[in-house]
Design a protein around this motif. Structure first.
Motif, mmCIF file in Angstrom:
data_model
loop_
_atom_site.group_PDB
_atom_site.id
_atom_site.type_symbol
_atom_site.label_atom_id
_atom_site.label_comp_id
_atom_site.label_asym_id
_atom_site.label_seq_id
_atom_site.Cartn_x
_atom_site.Cartn_y
_atom_site.Cartn_z
ATOM 1 N N GLY A 180 0.817 -1.204 0.000
ATOM 2 C CA GLY A 180 0.000 0.000 0.000
ATOM 3 C C GLY A 180 0.852 1.255 0.000
ATOM 4 N N LEU A 181 0.190 2.381 -0.107
ATOM 5 C CA LEU A 181 0.891 3.669 -0.122
ATOM 6 C C LEU A 181 1.681 3.890 1.163
ATOM 7 N N ASN A 182 1.147 3.473 2.307
ATOM 8 C CA ASN A 182 1.878 3.639 3.567
ATOM 9 C C ASN A 182 3.195 2.871 3.543
ATOM 10 N N ASP A 183 3.171 1.651 3.000
ATOM 11 C CA ASP A 183 4.400 0.839 2.902
ATOM 12 C C ASP A 183 5.409 1.503 1.967
ATOM 13 N N TYR A 184 4.907 1.973 0.833
ATOM 14 C CA TYR A 184 5.771 2.595 -0.171
ATOM 15 C C TYR A 184 6.377 3.899 0.367
ATOM 16 N N THR A 185 5.576 4.688 1.059
ATOM 17 C CA THR A 185 6.065 5.940 1.651
ATOM 18 C C THR A 185 7.136 5.650 2.700
ATOM 19 N N GLU A 224 -9.348 -8.101 -0.262
ATOM 20 C CA GLU A 224 -8.399 -8.032 0.844
ATOM 21 C C GLU A 224 -8.693 -9.148 1.846
ATOM 22 N N LYS A 225 -7.690 -9.513 2.642
ATOM 23 C CA LYS A 225 -7.899 -10.565 3.639
ATOM 24 C C LYS A 225 -8.742 -10.068 4.819
ATOM 25 N N ASP A 226 -8.791 -8.738 4.996
ATOM 26 C CA ASP A 226 -9.614 -8.127 6.046
ATOM 27 C C ASP A 226 -9.827 -6.656 5.688
ATOM 28 N N ARG A 227 -10.440 -5.917 6.570
ATOM 29 C CA ARG A 227 -10.743 -4.506 6.287
ATOM 30 C C ARG A 227 -9.778 -3.538 6.989
ATOM 31 N N ARG A 228 -8.581 -3.970 7.286
ATOM 32 C CA ARG A 228 -7.631 -3.135 8.031
ATOM 33 C C ARG A 228 -7.067 -1.970 7.230
ATOM 34 N N ARG A 229 -6.863 -2.155 5.936
ATOM 35 C CA ARG A 229 -6.239 -1.086 5.135
ATOM 36 C C ARG A 229 -7.305 -0.151 4.577
ATOM 37 N N ASP A 230 -6.981 1.147 4.586
ATOM 38 C CA ASP A 230 -7.874 2.147 3.999
ATOM 39 C C ASP A 230 -7.921 1.975 2.490
ATOM 40 N N ASN A 231 -9.072 2.316 1.904
ATOM 41 C CA ASN A 231 -9.219 2.209 0.450
ATOM 42 C C ASN A 231 -8.166 3.020 -0.302
ATOM 43 N N ASP A 232 -7.894 4.240 0.161
ATOM 44 C CA ASP A 232 -6.914 5.069 -0.556
ATOM 45 C C ASP A 232 -5.506 4.490 -0.445
ATOM 46 N N ASN A 233 -5.199 3.826 0.648
ATOM 47 C CA ASN A 233 -3.904 3.178 0.818
ATOM 48 C C ASN A 233 -3.775 1.994 -0.144
ATOM 49 N N ILE A 234 -4.858 1.243 -0.305
ATOM 50 C CA ILE A 234 -4.870 0.086 -1.206
ATOM 51 C C ILE A 234 -4.739 0.545 -2.654
ATOM 52 N N LEU A 235 -5.580 1.490 -3.059
ATOM 53 C CA LEU A 235 -5.672 1.902 -4.459
ATOM 54 C C LEU A 235 -4.453 2.658 -4.959
ATOM 55 N N SER A 236 -3.903 3.549 -4.153
ATOM 56 C CA SER A 236 -2.862 4.465 -4.630
ATOM 57 C C SER A 236 -1.693 3.766 -5.313
ATOM 58 N N CYS A 237 -1.054 2.864 -4.629
ATOM 59 C CA CYS A 237 0.097 2.173 -5.223
ATOM 60 C C CYS A 237 -0.348 1.166 -6.269
ATOM 61 N N ALA A 238 -1.428 0.455 -6.000
ATOM 62 C CA ALA A 238 -1.874 -0.573 -6.947
ATOM 63 C C ALA A 238 -2.177 0.041 -8.306
ATOM 64 N N ALA A 239 -2.922 1.132 -8.332
ATOM 65 C CA ALA A 239 -3.269 1.758 -9.619
ATOM 66 C C ALA A 239 -2.003 2.215 -10.338
ATOM 67 N N PHE A 290 -10.665 5.407 -14.250
ATOM 68 C CA PHE A 290 -10.548 4.118 -13.584
ATOM 69 C C PHE A 290 -11.321 4.220 -12.284
ATOM 70 N N TYR A 291 -11.790 3.081 -11.801
ATOM 71 C CA TYR A 291 -12.535 3.052 -10.553
ATOM 72 C C TYR A 291 -12.322 1.708 -9.877
ATOM 73 N N PHE A 292 -12.819 1.571 -8.645
ATOM 74 C CA PHE A 292 -12.512 0.360 -7.891
ATOM 75 C C PHE A 292 -13.603 0.029 -6.874
ATOM 76 N N ASP A 293 -13.578 -1.209 -6.442
ATOM 77 C CA ASP A 293 -14.362 -1.697 -5.307
ATOM 78 C C ASP A 293 -13.426 -2.488 -4.416
ATOM 79 N N THR A 294 -13.730 -2.515 -3.131
ATOM 80 C CA THR A 294 -12.944 -3.301 -2.187
ATOM 81 C C THR A 294 -13.854 -4.311 -1.509
ATOM 82 N N ASN A 295 -13.421 -5.565 -1.497
ATOM 83 C CA ASN A 295 -14.166 -6.657 -0.884
ATOM 84 C C ASN A 295 -13.232 -7.413 0.051
#
Length: 142
Positions: free
Chosen positions: A13-18, A64-79, A103-108
């Motif tokens: 995620g973005l937090n990891d990359y930062t 995701e394996k759970d809901r711990r990561r924020d959507n913006d953290n997930i999407l930022s680096c992945a996109a 582009f757009y996304f959903d999180t499950n």
């Protein structure tokens, strides 16, 4: 035309990359390179010979394996990493706004099978100029 591929697991995620870049800029660069190499491998396995020259809409479904990561953290680096990888693998001509206007996304949650499902839809020039709301409506009725 529509194309799909899946990336098993999850990307940093973005937090990891930062955090990596704050530790050492080369560490962040290595993280991005490693992610892109992995993504390109999945692209080449699942989309062999696909070369798109028209604009595209990209839809990301994150499982995701759970809901711990924020959507913006997930999407930022992945996109960023996926779109750069699509360009490097020659699936799309470029990753700028001319070629990826939306582009757009959903999180499950899928704790047993975390993954990223990427759907790429080719657009006409007229569709590329629509707002995302108009475009989704047009694709649904078309």
């Amino acid at each position: 035309m529509e194309y799909k591929f899946t990336i098993p697991g999850r990307l940093d995620g973005l937090n990891d990359y930062t955090a990596a870049n704050r530790t050492n800029p080369r560490k962040g660069g290595r993280m991005k390179k490693k992610s892109e190499e992995s993504i390109i491998w999945y692209i080449r396995q699942q989309l062999p010979g696909v070369h798109i020259t028209d604009p595209v809409l990209i839809y990301y479904q994150f499982y995701e394996k759970d809901r711990r990561r924020d959507n913006d953290n997930i999407l930022s680096c992945a996109a960023k990493f996926v779109q750069d990888s699509l360009k490097k693998a020659w699936v799309i001509k470029d990753d700028g706004q001319k070629y990826i206007p939306h582009f757009y996304f959903d999180t499950n949650v899928d704790k047993d099978n975390p993954r990223i499902e990427v759907t790429i839809t080719e657009l006409t020039q007229a569709q590329a100029k629509m707002s995302l709301r108009e475009l989704l409506k047009d694709l649904e009725t078309g």
